[in-house]
Motif scaffolding. Structure first.
Motif, PDB file in Angstrom:
ATOM      1  N   SER A  23      -6.476   1.609  14.884  1.00 50.15           N
ATOM      2  CA  SER A  23      -5.824   1.758  13.581  1.00 50.15           C
ATOM      3  C   SER A  23      -4.311   1.921  13.669  1.00 50.15           C
ATOM      4  O   SER A  23      -3.747   2.943  13.243  1.00 50.15           O
ATOM      5  CB  SER A  23      -6.445   2.947  12.863  1.00 50.15           C
ATOM      6  N   PHE A  24      -3.700   0.903  14.215  1.00 53.77           N
ATOM      7  CA  PHE A  24      -2.235   0.878  14.347  1.00 53.77           C
ATOM      8  C   PHE A  24      -1.791  -0.570  14.124  1.00 53.77           C
ATOM      9  O   PHE A  24      -2.582  -1.492  14.328  1.00 53.77           O
ATOM     10  CB  PHE A  24      -1.826   1.374  15.744  1.00 53.77           C
ATOM     11  N   PRO A  25      -0.508  -0.742  13.722  1.00 56.22           N
ATOM     12  CA  PRO A  25      -0.089  -2.113  13.413  1.00 56.22           C
ATOM     13  C   PRO A  25      -0.165  -3.011  14.644  1.00 56.22           C
ATOM     14  O   PRO A  25       0.511  -2.744  15.644  1.00 56.22           O
ATOM     15  CB  PRO A  25       1.374  -1.954  12.960  1.00 56.22           C
ATOM     16  N   SER A  26      -0.989  -4.030  14.569  1.00 58.10           N
ATOM     17  CA  SER A  26      -1.179  -4.886  15.735  1.00 58.10           C
ATOM     18  C   SER A  26      -1.115  -6.333  15.307  1.00 58.10           C
ATOM     19  O   SER A  26      -1.582  -6.686  14.227  1.00 58.10           O
ATOM     20  CB  SER A  26      -2.548  -4.629  16.356  1.00 58.10           C
ATOM     21  N   HIS A  65      -2.407  -9.913  15.708  1.00 57.97           N
ATOM     22  CA  HIS A  65      -3.584 -10.614  16.237  1.00 57.97           C
ATOM     23  C   HIS A  65      -3.281 -12.076  16.497  1.00 57.97           C
ATOM     24  O   HIS A  65      -2.596 -12.729  15.711  1.00 57.97           O
ATOM     25  CB  HIS A  65      -4.711 -10.575  15.197  1.00 57.97           C
ATOM     26  N   THR A  66      -3.851 -12.593  17.587  1.00 53.43           N
ATOM     27  CA  THR A  66      -3.861 -14.051  17.750  1.00 53.43           C
ATOM     28  C   THR A  66      -5.297 -14.547  17.694  1.00 53.43           C
ATOM     29  O   THR A  66      -5.560 -15.731  17.803  1.00 53.43           O
ATOM     30  CB  THR A  66      -3.200 -14.463  19.083  1.00 53.43           C
ATOM     31  N   GLY A  67      -6.226 -13.636  17.553  1.00 49.38           N
ATOM     32  CA  GLY A  67      -7.643 -13.976  17.431  1.00 49.38           C
ATOM     33  C   GLY A  67      -8.371 -12.681  17.133  1.00 49.38           C
ATOM     34  O   GLY A  67      -7.762 -11.599  17.141  1.00 49.38           O
ATOM     35  N   ILE A  68      -9.695 -12.763  16.918  1.00 52.93           N
ATOM     36  CA  ILE A  68     -10.435 -11.551  16.550  1.00 52.93           C
ATOM     37  C   ILE A  68     -10.472 -10.536  17.692  1.00 52.93           C
ATOM     38  O   ILE A  68     -10.615  -9.335  17.485  1.00 52.93           O
ATOM     39  CB  ILE A  68     -11.860 -11.922  16.050  1.00 52.93           C
ATOM     40  N   ASN A  69     -10.284 -11.013  18.936  1.00 54.66           N
ATOM     41  CA  ASN A  69     -10.361 -10.078  20.058  1.00 54.66           C
ATOM     42  C   ASN A  69      -9.038  -9.946  20.797  1.00 54.66           C
ATOM     43  O   ASN A  69      -8.996  -9.438  21.919  1.00 54.66           O
ATOM     44  CB  ASN A  69     -11.467 -10.550  21.026  1.00 54.66           C
ATOM     45  N   ALA A  70      -7.962 -10.439  20.191  1.00 52.72           N
ATOM     46  CA  ALA A  70      -6.659 -10.385  20.877  1.00 52.72           C
ATOM     47  C   ALA A  70      -5.627  -9.812  19.929  1.00 52.72           C
ATOM     48  O   ALA A  70      -5.291 -10.426  18.917  1.00 52.72           O
ATOM     49  CB  ALA A  70      -6.250 -11.784  21.324  1.00 52.72           C
ATOM     50  N   ALA A  71      -5.166  -8.598  20.244  1.00 49.98           N
ATOM     51  CA  ALA A  71      -4.194  -7.954  19.362  1.00 49.98           C
ATOM     52  C   ALA A  71      -3.246  -7.112  20.192  1.00 49.98           C
ATOM     53  O   ALA A  71      -3.685  -6.322  21.031  1.00 49.98           O
ATOM     54  CB  ALA A  71      -4.921  -7.063  18.363  1.00 49.98           C
ATOM     55  N   SER A  72      -1.946  -7.310  19.972  1.00 46.06           N
ATOM     56  CA  SER A  72      -1.011  -6.456  20.703  1.00 46.06           C
ATOM     57  C   SER A  72      -0.399  -5.439  19.740  1.00 46.06           C
ATOM     58  O   SER A  72      -0.136  -5.760  18.566  1.00 46.06           O
ATOM     59  CB  SER A  72       0.071  -7.284  21.391  1.00 46.06           C
ATOM     60  N   LEU A  73      -0.221  -4.245  20.239  1.00 40.83           N
ATOM     61  CA  LEU A  73       0.324  -3.164  19.401  1.00 40.83           C
ATOM     62  C   LEU A  73       1.794  -3.459  19.099  1.00 40.83           C
ATOM     63  O   LEU A  73       2.599  -3.635  20.021  1.00 40.83           O
ATOM     64  CB  LEU A  73       0.197  -1.827  20.150  1.00 40.83           C
ATOM     65  N   ILE A  74       2.133  -3.502  17.798  1.00 38.21           N
ATOM     66  CA  ILE A  74       3.534  -3.746  17.417  1.00 38.21           C
ATOM     67  C   ILE A  74       4.325  -2.468  17.663  1.00 38.21           C
ATOM     68  O   ILE A  74       5.350  -2.479  18.335  1.00 38.21           O
ATOM     69  CB  ILE A  74       3.625  -4.183  15.930  1.00 38.21           C
ATOM     70  N   CYS A  75       3.869  -1.379  17.109  1.00 35.48           N
ATOM     71  CA  CYS A  75       4.516  -0.089  17.349  1.00 35.48           C
ATOM     72  C   CYS A  75       3.511   0.998  16.994  1.00 35.48           C
ATOM     73  O   CYS A  75       2.647   0.802  16.142  1.00 35.48           O
ATOM     74  CB  CYS A  75       5.773   0.073  16.484  1.00 35.48           C
ATOM     75  N   TRP A  76       3.627   2.138  17.638  1.00 35.57           N
ATOM     76  CA  TRP A  76       2.785   3.274  17.273  1.00 35.57           C
ATOM     77  C   TRP A  76       3.178   3.772  15.891  1.00 35.57           C
ATOM     78  O   TRP A  76       4.347   3.651  15.507  1.00 35.57           O
ATOM     79  CB  TRP A  76       2.970   4.435  18.256  1.00 35.57           C
ATOM     80  N   THR A  77       2.233   4.360  15.184  1.00 39.60           N
ATOM     81  CA  THR A  77       2.534   5.116  13.967  1.00 39.60           C
ATOM     82  C   THR A  77       1.864   6.483  14.131  1.00 39.60           C
ATOM     83  O   THR A  77       1.327   6.780  15.197  1.00 39.60           O
ATOM     84  CB  THR A  77       1.989   4.384  12.707  1.00 39.60           C
ATOM     85  N   LYS A  78       1.862   7.299  13.078  1.00 40.05           N
ATOM     86  CA  LYS A  78       1.233   8.634  13.065  1.00 40.05           C
ATOM     87  C   LYS A  78       1.769   9.513  14.194  1.00 40.05           C
ATOM     88  O   LYS A  78       1.032  10.326  14.761  1.00 40.05           O
ATOM     89  CB  LYS A  78      -0.294   8.505  13.143  1.00 40.05           C
ATOM     90  N   GLU A  79       3.021   9.288  14.560  1.00 42.74           N
ATOM     91  CA  GLU A  79       3.733  10.142  15.529  1.00 42.74           C
ATOM     92  C   GLU A  79       3.123  10.095  16.933  1.00 42.74           C
ATOM     93  O   GLU A  79       3.355  10.997  17.732  1.00 42.74           O
ATOM     94  CB  GLU A  79       3.853  11.595  15.014  1.00 42.74           C
ATOM     95  N   ILE A  80       2.362   9.058  17.257  1.00 40.06           N
ATOM     96  CA  ILE A  80       1.875   8.899  18.643  1.00 40.06           C
ATOM     97  C   ILE A  80       2.988   8.232  19.449  1.00 40.06           C
ATOM     98  O   ILE A  80       3.698   7.349  18.947  1.00 40.06           O
ATOM     99  CB  ILE A  80       0.570   8.072  18.680  1.00 40.06           C
ATOM    100  N   ARG A  81       3.168   8.663  20.701  1.00 41.95           N
ATOM    101  CA  ARG A  81       4.330   8.174  21.457  1.00 41.95           C
ATOM    102  C   ARG A  81       4.010   7.760  22.893  1.00 41.95           C
ATOM    103  O   ARG A  81       4.911   7.644  23.717  1.00 41.95           O
ATOM    104  CB  ARG A  81       5.411   9.258  21.439  1.00 41.95           C
ATOM    105  N   THR A  82       2.759   7.573  23.221  1.00 41.83           N
ATOM    106  CA  THR A  82       2.358   7.194  24.582  1.00 41.83           C
ATOM    107  C   THR A  82       3.135   5.953  25.038  1.00 41.83           C
ATOM    108  O   THR A  82       3.241   4.978  24.285  1.00 41.83           O
ATOM    109  CB  THR A  82       0.839   6.878  24.597  1.00 41.83           C
ATOM    110  N   ARG A  83       3.653   5.996  26.261  1.00 43.70           N
ATOM    111  CA  ARG A  83       4.448   4.872  26.754  1.00 43.70           C
ATOM    112  C   ARG A  83       3.561   3.735  27.265  1.00 43.70           C
ATOM    113  O   ARG A  83       2.386   3.930  27.551  1.00 43.70           O
ATOM    114  CB  ARG A  83       5.372   5.339  27.894  1.00 43.70           C
TER     115      ARG A  83
END
Ligand code: GLC
Length: 447
Positions: free
Chosen positions: A147-150, A152-170
């Motif tokens: 549940s973060f902005p990602s 998609h290039t397909g139903i099983n391929a999604a890259s995270l655009i940026c974290w939201t909800k103050e999560i900051r994992t590198r």
């Protein structure tokens, strides 16, 4: 809020009056916000600059015939859930296994959401938890509600655009999330789980609704974060496709002085502006900023300037806001106890407690009105004449539990739609992240 002059402290009643007007969302404002939202939807769909990302999810409508057992991973914040969901057709399902685990545990001394942690730590931990519910003799297809902005290039391929909800994992932003999960599963020696679908929680909510309801075409989350998706009738391939709007980032919203303060002190100033007004992650903090200002201006708790409970950012949780609104005791005794236990203030007056309750109500009513205005924008986009029936599935703690929130959304929708909202069914989601992930996994298995 009105400011005192140099000599006399601000009267509490005056402070509240000026706050009322600052936080009010009038009928006209609802219309303007709905229209601005609809314009941003159109701009986003045309890939013009817009605060709505309008991300295609590469998922269409389920038929209702999806069946079988699927593993569902629900990663939406600091608590993660793994479930085994048995789909039985036409909206029926059973959750046969279910395990939750936190990404932060102060007792055990870890926080996988902080910038000290990297993506592989986070996903190794998730894989380890998944392993605990597996049966070695079974093979599983996994749907991942992420549940973060990602992008998609397909139903099983999604890259995270940026974290939201103050999560900051590198080392997660910009990466393919299915890849990160898959590699972690392999490192954990898990050979019988195959991730086949990744989807946003809004899309999961909408799929869970559409699984048993042909009229369901909007899914929304009103919880820690806020976002909405819908079935775009003319998707990229000409068929209906789920579009994750990332509507928490909608920016044409009225900001009070407190919202600017909160935004400036947040991890990403200027981003997720709607979410900062309506997300459970932030509502308590808005209440705290207002109350702290009133204390500073001498309008309440005059002996408690510099009260540490008021000064500590995020010390007022949205759960407390909820309990303050729910306090119907004549003396507001629950709020009294809360002031004593959380703020260390044992001599609060009834007026001060009523003011805290009033502020909480204002913040919540504003949030629900703004959310409802965005729903009107979406309805106007997909069905300008409001001719069809629409089911809108809403999940999240604010919609499920926050007193007054759901009722306010209903009231605003009734007021702004043709036939007083008769054509709209608001549905409280149940197990939506898990069921939606299972439905998505099943759609992939059928391909
Ligand atoms: C945040 C996320 C979004 C998610 C929402 C609700 O806004 O960016 O993807 O849907 O929270 O969890």
């Amino acid at each position: 809020m009105a400011k005192k002059n140099n000599t006399t402290p601000l009267q509490l009643s005056d402070a509240l009056l000026s706050l009322d007007s600052e936080f009010q969302i009038t009928r006209g404002m609802v219309q303007e916000i709905a229209a601005a939202f609809q314009m941003q939807m159109q701009a986003g769909l045309l890939k013009r600059p817009a605060s709505l990302k309008m991300l295609p999810a590469f998922i269409g409508r389920p038929s209702g015939n999806e069946r079988g057992s699927y593993l569902a991973l629900d990663f939406g914040g600091t608590n993660i859930r793994v479930m085994l969901v048995n789909l039985q057709g036409n909206g029926c399902y059973q959750v046969t296994k279910n395990k939750s685990f936190p990404l932060i545990c102060s007792q055990e001394g870890y926080d996988l959401t902080s910038p000290d942690a990297v993506g592989t730590d986070m996903f190794d931990y998730i894989a380890k938890q998944i392993k605990t519910i597996l049966d070695q003799n079974e093979r599983y297809l996994l749907g991942h509600t992420f549940s973060f902005p990602s992008c998609h290039t397909g139903i099983n391929a999604a890259s995270l655009i940026c974290w939201t909800k103050e999560i900051r994992t590198r080392e997660v932003e910009g990466k393919d999330i299915t890849h990160l999960l898959d590699e972690a599963l392999q490192r954990a020696g898990i050979k019988n789980v195959k991730p086949v679908a990744i989807l946003n929680d809004t899309v999961a909510a909408m799929l869970a609704g559409a699984y048993g309801d042909r009229n369901c075409d909007i899914g929304s989350i009103c919880g820690t974060g806020h976002n909405t998706c819908y079935f775009e009738p003319n998707g990229p391939d000409g068929l209906p496709m789920a579009i994750n709007m990332e509507s928490g980032n909608f920016d044409d919203v009225p900001f009070s002085v407190y919202d600017w303060l909160l935004d400036n002190n947040s991890h990403r100033p200027g981003e997720q502006r709607l979410e900062k007004l309506v997300g459970g992650c932030y509502l308590g903090e808005i209440v705290r900023l207002i109350a702290a200002d009133m204390v500073e201006e001498g309008a309440m708790f005059p002996d408690d300037k510099g009260n540490p409970g008021m000064l500590l950012p995020y010390s007022i949780k949205t759960e407390y806001v909820s309990s303050m609104i729910a306090d119907e005791t004549p003396g507001l005794s629950n709020i009294k106890i809360w002031c004593r236990d959380h703020l260390g203030i044992s001599n609060s007056t009834w007026e001060e407690r009523a003011a805290l309750k009033h502020i909480s109500g204002l913040v919540v009513t504003r949030a629900a009105s703004l959310v409802a205005a965005t729903y009107i924008g979406i309805l106007n986009h997909i069905d300008a004449g409001h001719n069809r029936t629409h089911s809108l599935v809403i999940d999240g703690s604010l919609y499920q539990k926050l007193p007054g929130f759901a009722d306010r959304i209903t009231a605003v929708l009734n007021d702004h739609t043709v036939n007083n909202g008769q054509g709209i069914r608001l549905i409280k989601a149940q197990d939506a992240s898990g069921v939606g992930a299972a439905v998505a996994a099943s759609l992939c298995a059928a391909r």
